[in-house]
Design a protein around this motif. Sequence first.
Motif, PDB file in Angstrom:
ATOM      1  N   LYS A   1      -0.804   8.077  -2.622  1.00 57.63           N
ATOM      2  CA  LYS A   1      -1.606   8.734  -1.195  1.00 57.63           C
ATOM      3  C   LYS A   1      -2.631   9.567  -1.631  1.00 57.63           C
ATOM      4  CE  LYS A   1      -2.195  12.425   2.711  1.00 57.63           C
ATOM      5  NZ  LYS A   1      -0.746  13.276   3.701  1.00 57.63           N
ATOM      6  N   PRO A   2      -3.885   8.851  -0.711  1.00 56.38           N
ATOM      7  CA  PRO A   2      -5.638   9.651  -1.404  1.00 56.38           C
ATOM      8  C   PRO A   2      -5.345  10.728  -0.725  1.00 56.38           C
ATOM      9  CG  PRO A   2      -5.510   7.743   0.240  1.00 56.38           C
ATOM     10  CD  PRO A   2      -3.699   8.400  -0.049  1.00 56.38           C
TER      11      PRO A   2
ATOM     12  N   LYS B   1     -10.507   6.503   5.333  1.00 59.76           N
ATOM     13  CA  LYS B   1     -10.462   4.785   5.293  1.00 59.76           C
ATOM     14  C   LYS B   1      -9.382   3.993   5.843  1.00 59.76           C
ATOM     15  CE  LYS B   1     -13.801   5.366   1.836  1.00 59.76           C
ATOM     16  NZ  LYS B   1     -13.846   4.794   0.099  1.00 59.76           N
TER      17      LYS B   1
ATOM     18  N   GLU C   1     -11.453   9.266   1.799  1.00 59.41           N
ATOM     19  CA  GLU C   1     -10.666   8.363   1.478  1.00 59.41           C
ATOM     20  C   GLU C   1      -9.269   8.041   1.518  1.00 59.41           C
ATOM     21  OE1 GLU C   1     -10.636   4.727  -1.417  1.00 59.41           O
ATOM     22  OE2 GLU C   1     -11.795   6.767  -1.708  1.00 59.41           O
ATOM     23  N   ALA C   2      -8.692   9.105   2.695  1.00 55.16           N
ATOM     24  CA  ALA C   2      -7.662   8.750   3.354  1.00 55.16           C
ATOM     25  C   ALA C   2      -8.015   8.454   4.948  1.00 55.16           C
ATOM     26  CB  ALA C   2      -7.180  10.273   3.555  1.00 55.16           C
TER      27      ALA C   2
ATOM     28  N   LYS D   1       1.761   2.915  -3.680  1.00 54.05           N
ATOM     29  CA  LYS D   1       0.358   2.890  -3.570  1.00 54.05           C
ATOM     30  C   LYS D   1       0.920   4.598  -3.484  1.00 54.05           C
ATOM     31  CE  LYS D   1      -2.588  -0.377  -4.237  1.00 54.05           C
ATOM     32  NZ  LYS D   1      -3.206  -1.479  -3.106  1.00 54.05           N
TER      33      LYS D   1
ATOM     34  N   ARG E   1      -1.399   3.452   2.831  1.00 55.54           N
ATOM     35  CA  ARG E   1      -1.337   4.413   1.405  1.00 55.54           C
ATOM     36  C   ARG E   1      -1.219   6.164   2.231  1.00 55.54           C
ATOM     37  NH1 ARG E   1      -6.209   4.546  -2.062  1.00 55.54           N
ATOM     38  NH2 ARG E   1      -4.319   6.305  -3.405  1.00 55.54           N
ATOM     39  N   SER E   2      -1.706   6.234   3.015  1.00 55.99           N
ATOM     40  CA  SER E   2      -1.474   7.623   3.669  1.00 55.99           C
ATOM     41  C   SER E   2      -0.198   8.065   4.949  1.00 55.99           C
ATOM     42  CB  SER E   2      -3.078   7.748   4.671  1.00 55.99           C
ATOM     43  OG  SER E   2      -3.935   7.846   4.830  1.00 55.99           O
TER      44      SER E   2
ATOM     45  N   ASP F   1      -8.803   0.708   5.510  1.00 53.79           N
ATOM     46  CA  ASP F   1      -8.142   0.245   4.296  1.00 53.79           C
ATOM     47  C   ASP F   1      -7.193   0.889   3.245  1.00 53.79           C
ATOM     48  OD1 ASP F   1      -9.083  -2.418   4.679  1.00 53.79           O
ATOM     49  OD2 ASP F   1     -10.602  -1.871   2.843  1.00 53.79           O
ATOM     50  N   ASN F   2      -7.374   2.472   3.879  1.00 55.88           N
ATOM     51  CA  ASN F   2      -5.854   3.463   3.473  1.00 55.88           C
ATOM     52  C   ASN F   2      -5.313   3.754   3.693  1.00 55.88           C
ATOM     53  OD1 ASN F   2      -7.206   2.967   0.355  1.00 55.88           O
ATOM     54  ND2 ASN F   2      -8.111   4.711   1.128  1.00 55.88           N
TER      55      ASN F   2
ATOM     56  N   ASP G   1       0.627  -1.403  -0.561  1.00 48.37           N
ATOM     57  CA  ASP G   1       0.071   0.427  -0.109  1.00 48.37           C
ATOM     58  C   ASP G   1       1.004   1.431  -0.445  1.00 48.37           C
ATOM     59  OD1 ASP G   1      -1.907  -1.691   0.415  1.00 48.37           O
ATOM     60  OD2 ASP G   1      -2.604  -1.602   1.869  1.00 48.37           O
TER      61      ASP G   1
END
Length: 163
Positions: free
Chosen positions: A93-94, A102, A99-100, A91, A108-109, A104-105, A88
């Motif tokens: 960053k949202p 969540k 979205e950030a 990927k 990614r953040s 699940d992310n 993740d």
Amino acid sequence: LKLPKRITMIAEDIAKDFKERVRPNGFKAMLVCYDRETCVLYKEALDTLLGAEVSFPIYSPNPEKDKGKPQIQKYYLSDTERKKAIEDFKKTKPTDIIEAAKPDNRWRSVEIFIVCDMLDLASRRNVTEGEEGAASGAAMPDEAIVFGPARPKRWPPRPAAQA
């Protein structure tokens, strides 16, 4: 290597470079440290400068070696969690706040991974370096800036100029 004054000074340089060069280009970064304890020391220093959600130390757990070191053990992840975090992290960053937020992310953040034994993660990056030393090119998910304890480094290194 672990003197508080040294950690603070280097963390300040990293935070400044991150805010001025890395984040504006949409890149993420990886700080490579000496050992797990040093990872945690840099995490704590960067938290005061950038906020707790920006960085995360990621390393393989070693309960025998880290016995009696709760500051290191609190960042332990299972193998499954660590693999998901690494995938993740690669990927982007949202950009959307919803979205950030969540769960699940979560990974990614994170914008800075702090590692000591996971250089294979860095070897998959494709970063170019401009004349001024700033990263150049389009902000892509597979791009990152690698910081070492002494000064920022770009990974992979820029190819030598051909004669």
